[in-house]
Every structure is written in C-alpha cells, then in structure tokens.
Design a protein around this motif. Sequence first.
Motif, PDB file in Angstrom:
ATOM      1  N   GLY A   1       0.776  -1.227   0.000  1.00 25.71           N
ATOM      2  CA  GLY A   1       0.000   0.000   0.000  1.00 25.71           C
ATOM      3  C   GLY A   1       0.810   1.281   0.000  1.00 25.71           C
ATOM      4  N   THR A   2       2.149   1.173   0.002  1.00 30.28           N
ATOM      5  CA  THR A   2       2.993   2.361   0.010  1.00 30.28           C
ATOM      6  C   THR A   2       3.404   2.737  -1.415  1.00 30.28           C
ATOM      7  OG1 THR A   2       5.036   1.082   0.238  1.00 30.28           O
ATOM      8  CG2 THR A   2       3.906   1.723   2.270  1.00 30.28           C
ATOM      9  N   ARG A   3       3.958   3.933  -1.532  1.00 29.88           N
ATOM     10  CA  ARG A   3       4.464   4.400  -2.826  1.00 29.88           C
ATOM     11  C   ARG A   3       5.539   3.466  -3.357  1.00 29.88           C
ATOM     12  NH1 ARG A   3       8.672   7.885  -4.611  1.00 29.88           N
ATOM     13  NH2 ARG A   3       9.444   8.083  -2.476  1.00 29.88           N
TER      14      ARG A   3
ATOM     15  N   THR B   1       4.091   0.422  -4.962  1.00 27.94           N
ATOM     16  CA  THR B   1       3.578   0.746  -6.302  1.00 27.94           C
ATOM     17  C   THR B   1       4.710   0.800  -7.318  1.00 27.94           C
ATOM     18  OG1 THR B   1       1.749   2.010  -5.348  1.00 27.94           O
ATOM     19  CG2 THR B   1       2.297   2.457  -7.656  1.00 27.94           C
TER      20      THR B   1
ATOM     21  N   ARG C   1       5.837  -2.696  -8.132  1.00 21.27           N
ATOM     22  CA  ARG C   1       4.847  -3.373  -8.967  1.00 21.27           C
ATOM     23  C   ARG C   1       4.902  -2.885 -10.421  1.00 21.27           C
ATOM     24  NH1 ARG C   1       0.838  -2.040  -6.217  1.00 21.27           N
ATOM     25  NH2 ARG C   1      -0.037  -0.407  -7.520  1.00 21.27           N
ATOM     26  N   GLU C   2       5.201  -1.599 -10.594  1.00 22.97           N
ATOM     27  CA  GLU C   2       5.302  -1.027 -11.934  1.00 22.97           C
ATOM     28  C   GLU C   2       6.644  -1.297 -12.592  1.00 22.97           C
ATOM     29  OE1 GLU C   2       4.483   3.073 -11.204  1.00 22.97           O
ATOM     30  OE2 GLU C   2       2.288   2.796 -11.106  1.00 22.97           O
TER      31      GLU C   2
END
Length: 384
Positions: A196-198, A201, A204-205
Amino acid sequence: MTPLALYIHWPFCLAKCPYCDFNSHVRERTDIGQWQAALLADMAHEAALSGGRELTSIFFGGGTPSLMPPALVESLIAQASRHWRFAEDIEITLEANPSSVEAANFAALAQAGINRVSLGLQALDDTALRFLGRLHDASEGLAALAVAQRHFRRVSFDLIYARPDHTPESWEAELTRALAFGTGHLSLYQLTIEPGTRFATLVREGRFTPLDDDAAGALFGLTRELTARAGLPAYEISNHARPGEESRHNLTYWRYGDYAGIGPGAHGRRGGVATVRHRKPENFLKAVDAQAHGLAEQRALGMAEQASEAMLMGLRLAEGVDVKALAARFGFAESDLVVPAKRAFYAGLGLLNDTGDRLAVTGKGMPLLDALLGELVPESLVAA
C-alpha cells in the motif's frame, strides 16, 4: 509508582509534504490558541489518571512538530511539569525535518525546553533523497544538522539503507561520513517495501528492484560493524548509540513501560489500558469540546495480549527480555511466553543468547528477527 513517558502528536505538516498522514497542512487559518487549549485539556485528562508519577521523557512527534510555535511547546512542557514530577534528567525530544525553515526555529525551541532533537536526514546525497521523496537536499539537511548540534545537547538523525543498487562500498562511505558528524545516536533503517505504500507501487510497476535478502543482510552486518567500531553499538535492531545516549523515550516502548499519548492519532499504554485519540484534527477538536479529551477508544488489554506485546517489543533490544520477570508480571509460566523447544533450538544455532532468565537475540539472529519472533512467541499468546 512506575515512571511514565509522554507522547505529544502535532498533526500539521509543511505544505506539499509527501508523508502527511492527515492531509492537514500548516495554513494561515490554523488557530494556535485553539490547539493549545485542546492539547492542554487532553493532557489534563491523562494526568488525572496517572498523576503523581515521575515523568522520564516527553516526545513531540507527528507531522512537522519543529514547526510548532516555540511558545506552544514551552506551554506544554510547563503544564506537564505541573501534572507530573519531572525526572532530574528528563529527556525532551522533538522530531524535525532538516529544512532551513525548521532549523530557524531550533534556537527558540531549545529555549522552550527541548533538549534532544531527532532529524529525518534519511540520506546524504541528492539522488537518494529524490528517490526517497524528500523535500530537502543534502546540503540543506547537513546545514540543519549543524544548527541542531549548536543548540541541542543531544542530537540524533536517521538514514535509510538497502536502497536500490546500494553497494557495501557506497553504504560504507555514507555511514562513515555520518559517524564523523559526532552525534551520540543514529537510527539506521533498512528500506522495506510495505503493502500500500508508494514504494510498493513503484516495485509493482517495475520502476525499481529491491535488494535481495542476501545483499540487504550484508549491509545490515556492515552497519553493525561500523557503528560498533565507532562506539555507537546497536542497542535495538535499528538504533545505535554511545552508552548513555540511547533514546529513553523509545526504551519505554521497547521495555513495555507506560506512556500517555495526547493529540490527534496518538496511542498510549497506561496501567494495562490501550488508548487511541481521534485521528483527524477536526474530530479531535470536536471530541475535546464535547468531553474535555480527545479519546476515541480505550480498551483494557488482557494479560496474554500484554505479555505478547512485551515479548515482541523487548526482543528487539540487544539486552533482550527477562522472561522470568515478565512471566511473574503477567501471571504466566515461562513456557507460556517462549516455546521451550524453539528457545533451545535457536540458542543452539547461535541466534539467541539464553542465560536462563534473560533471553536476547544475537547479532547473528537480528536479521531474522521477524521470523524468530513468529517461532519463539507462542501463537496462542499472540492471538489472545
């Protein structure tokens, strides 16, 4: 009566702060007088339940507490001294971002009674700071550190390591430089990717790849080696200090002592009761108006829950826990707090130092702390 620590949460941040939990930035309409009255009322409520005890530490944390008006800080410290007996060597810490705006407040904050500051430097080079999302650059951060060292008797700062592509050579150079500044305390955190943190993300990207466990473990070992050589050994998994310079406030948490928490979102533990304040500043103020305190919840903790928390917190410390004393405190057998077979097994592997009553995770075991805790502390105790 047992001593007490006091945590004061200030909810407001700098505009455009990337870490603001409350979306409540410093703005012209912030009514300092209203906040002073609310925090003092909230403090009075806690004091009515724990008055007469010795106060060993005060910690100003939260959004950007170094932007608190020094007069407000002074009034809170003064009122705390009326509610509780101050320890002779009381530690009064304030968290600060290392910006020039906040550093300009340091002299006045020292005059107000702050005697220890904790700076969120996080890195010593601009590329790393940009990756971490910090608003300050390295030169501004180091300038703030210099100002802090002029005005406060005790200074700590933090760094984050195990960043993407962080090598032992680059971390050794950075940490050696950090140790040369001569502060008595360093908080050195390994970068973790929390859901859930930046950072989660970005991973994941595919925008960066975290260090693998072996590489991160090597940096952990290097961290311990360098800090111990410099006279700041690890006293907690991520915290290092010269003897006597440990954070007394945080030791209260790790040793499972009592602490009162006031202000929006503040948590507390006192006399076996867990407290939580209203998180949103607006809701906190409404609660204080309605009931003369900001409590959203208070809950009596069962003995098993307290024992579990005490074990999980205490084993973070180099000193470990006195299992016999904790068992007596919470009314359990030692075997209820630590699985005997696992205790013997991991001691045999050199991951635990077991002297009979006292149990501590060794330096070799600390990189595996989370896994060890899951094995050592009985599931029935944690789930209680």
